[in-house]
Design a protein around this motif. Structure first.
Motif, PDB file in Angstrom:
ATOM      1  N   CYS A  34      68.401  84.987  50.698  1.00  0.00           N
ATOM      2  CA  CYS A  34      69.364  85.984  51.207  1.00  0.00           C
ATOM      3  C   CYS A  34      69.967  86.837  50.089  1.00  0.00           C
ATOM      4  CB  CYS A  34      70.493  85.306  51.965  1.00  0.00           C
ATOM      5  SG  CYS A  34      69.963  84.200  53.266  1.00  0.00           S
ATOM      6  N   HIS A  88      71.062  86.494  61.806  1.00  0.00           N
ATOM      7  CA  HIS A  88      71.964  87.068  60.797  1.00  0.00           C
ATOM      8  C   HIS A  88      71.151  87.977  59.878  1.00  0.00           C
ATOM      9  CE1 HIS A  88      75.371  87.779  58.428  1.00  0.00           C
ATOM     10  NE2 HIS A  88      76.052  86.709  58.805  1.00  0.00           N
ATOM     11  N   GLY A 148      69.983  82.965  59.841  1.00  0.00           N
ATOM     12  CA  GLY A 148      69.584  84.158  59.091  1.00  0.00           C
ATOM     13  C   GLY A 148      68.396  83.891  58.199  1.00  0.00           C
ATOM     14  N   ASN A 149      68.543  82.859  57.376  1.00  0.00           N
ATOM     15  CA  ASN A 149      67.551  82.580  56.339  1.00  0.00           C
ATOM     16  C   ASN A 149      66.155  82.271  56.887  1.00  0.00           C
ATOM     17  OD1 ASN A 149      66.218  80.458  54.379  1.00  0.00           O
ATOM     18  ND2 ASN A 149      67.601  81.676  53.140  1.00  0.00           N
TER      19      ASN A 149
HETATM   20  C1  PLP Z   1      78.965  83.079  59.725  1.00  0.00           C
HETATM   21  C2  PLP Z   1      77.542  82.828  59.415  1.00  0.00           C
HETATM   22  N1  PLP Z   1      76.660  82.781  60.431  1.00  0.00           N
HETATM   23  C3  PLP Z   1      75.349  82.556  60.221  1.00  0.00           C
HETATM   24  C4  PLP Z   1      74.849  82.375  58.944  1.00  0.00           C
HETATM   25  C5  PLP Z   1      73.380  82.138  58.760  1.00  0.00           C
HETATM   26  O1  PLP Z   1      73.114  80.931  58.124  1.00  0.00           O
HETATM   27  P1  PLP Z   1      71.762  80.699  57.298  1.00  0.00           P
HETATM   28  O2  PLP Z   1      71.812  81.579  56.131  1.00  0.00           O
HETATM   29  O3  PLP Z   1      71.794  79.248  56.980  1.00  0.00           O
HETATM   30  O4  PLP Z   1      70.646  81.033  58.209  1.00  0.00           O
HETATM   31  C6  PLP Z   1      75.733  82.426  57.861  1.00  0.00           C
HETATM   32  C7  PLP Z   1      75.258  82.228  56.482  1.00  0.00           C
HETATM   33  O5  PLP Z   1      75.966  82.256  55.530  1.00  0.00           O
HETATM   34  C8  PLP Z   1      77.110  82.644  58.100  1.00  0.00           C
HETATM   35  O6  PLP Z   1      78.010  82.691  57.108  1.00  0.00           O
END
Ligand code: PLP
Length: 364
Positions: free
Chosen positions: A334, A41, A234-235
């Motif tokens: 993020c 992400h 993502g994070n």
């Molecule tokens: C739909 C969706 N997918 C993936 C992610 C990624 O998650 P993370 O930030 O915990 O890595 C998010 C984070 O908000 C999300 O909303």
């Protein structure tokens, strides 16, 4: 000319390249081992250079939350993008139609109305948009409940202009779990519920190709569930204070910090840095309260923020002097990248690059 961390103006977001590269490589390896596609992400970094590192490590395209982010990444040459958000409205659909000429696109849906607004624009243009159904596995934010997924899937699958490719979810409830065991239970449920939902749709004749999970705390476990085809953390690329508090990683795995200068020491137990909510964001620590950032290498935390001031509650035995530089680990990486025009990529103490945050502010 190479400059060092001591020479940069503060406050400034810096990315430790050694840590970033290790985070990218580890997640890529975890996905590769299971034959699962990794689609990071990109809302976390919003930065082309980091997206390129992820693709070079084997990522199958990027995930974004906004059409504007998809446009920014397409402008930077990324050609496989999943907008993992329930996109609604003909205005957005027209932008997606233009984008579909230069990137392989997929979009999230979780309602008949939203899907119909996309279908109308794409079918009128004689085109087809790939969509995935968002399933709620317990966050209770967006997403259709698993028991209602078939009904919605049948209606979406019947819409001209759309091709239903699969299901996806985000188990963000993991961020509220106080123990690693609790996070692990959420991860297990995330994979299991989504795979079962996909199987139910398939049994009813809907060709579900993609079963896509994804959050940083749950990623490594959820991607190991049989039947999962894609993972979208993502994070993980930066990690942050909340990931450390959740037990997802250690402080040494955090790549993004804010370099700040102590601008005032009005009392022995209070020192103030030039980084406030406009630099660090006011996002709380998860899963339990813990101020607004941790001073790296010290016990001191930021206890209070105003826009341009970060007030540190000086821990017993520690002290700060005016002019001193500190590195602050943010609660939530993020949102930090979205507050800055560029990130400084550092190796050791040397600044190697300045990366523009290309999708900064692309909230539409
Ligand atoms: C739909 C969706 N997918 C993936 C992610 C990624 O998650 P993370 O930030 O915990 O890595 C998010 C984070 O908000 C999300 O909303």
């Amino acid at each position: 000319m190479l400059i060092t961390l001591d020479e940069i103006e503060t406050p400034a977001p810096v990315v430790d390249l050694d840590v970033l590269e290790r985070n990218v490589a580890r997640m890529a390896a975890a996905a590769r081992e299971r034959g699962v596609h990794l689609r990071p992400h990109a809302k976390t970094h919003k930065t082309a250079a980091i997206g390129r590192l992820q693709i070079a490590a084997g990522a199958h395209g990027l995930c974004v939350a906004k059409v504007g982010e998809a446009e920014a990444f397409a402008d930077a040459g990324f050609d496989d993008l999943f907008v993992a958000y329930p996109i609604v409205g003909a205005d957005k659909a027209r932008r997606l139609l233009a984008l579909a000429d230069r990137a392989r696109l997929m979009v999230g849906v979780d309602s008949v109305e939203g899907a119909a607004s996309l279908a109308g624009v794409f079918s009128a243009a004689g085109r087809t948009l790939d969509v995935r159904l968002k399933i709620d596995v317990g966050l209770h934010r967006v997403g259709v409940a698993p028991e209602r997924a078939l009904e919605l899937a049948e209606r979406v699958a019947a819409m001209a202009g759309l091709r239903l490719r699969g299901v996806f979810t985000h188990a963000g409830q993991a961020y509220g779990e106080p123990t690693p065991e609790g996070v692990a239970a959420v991860a297990g449920d995330e994979g299991r519920i989504l795979v079962e939902t996909g199987a139910r749709l398939r049994a009813a004749g809907i060709p579900v190709e993609d079963v896509s999970v994804g959050s940083t705390p749950t990623a490594r476990q959820a991607l190991r569930v049989d039947g999962v085809t894609e993972c979208r953390p993502g994070n993980y690329v930066f990690n942050d204070g909340s990931q450390v508090a959740l037990g997802t990683c250690g402080p040494e795995d955090c790549a993004l910090t804010l370099v700040a200068t102590v601008v005032s020491v009005p009392a022995a137990d209070r020192a103030v840095v030039d980084a406030g909510s406009k630099t660090l964001s006011s996002d709380p620590l998860r899963p339990r309260e813990g101020g607004y950032g941790q001073v790296r290498g010290r016990a001191t935390r930021l206890s209070r923020l105003s826009e341009e001031h970060g007030v540190m509650a000086v821990a017993p035995g520690e002290s700060f002097r005016v002019g001193e530089r500190v590195r602050i680990l943010p609660n939530h990486a993020c949102v930090v990248s979205n507050l800055h025009d560029r990130l400084l990529a550092v190796r050791g103490d040397s600044v190697e690059a300045e990366w523009p945050v290309i999708a900064r502010g692309r909230v539409q």
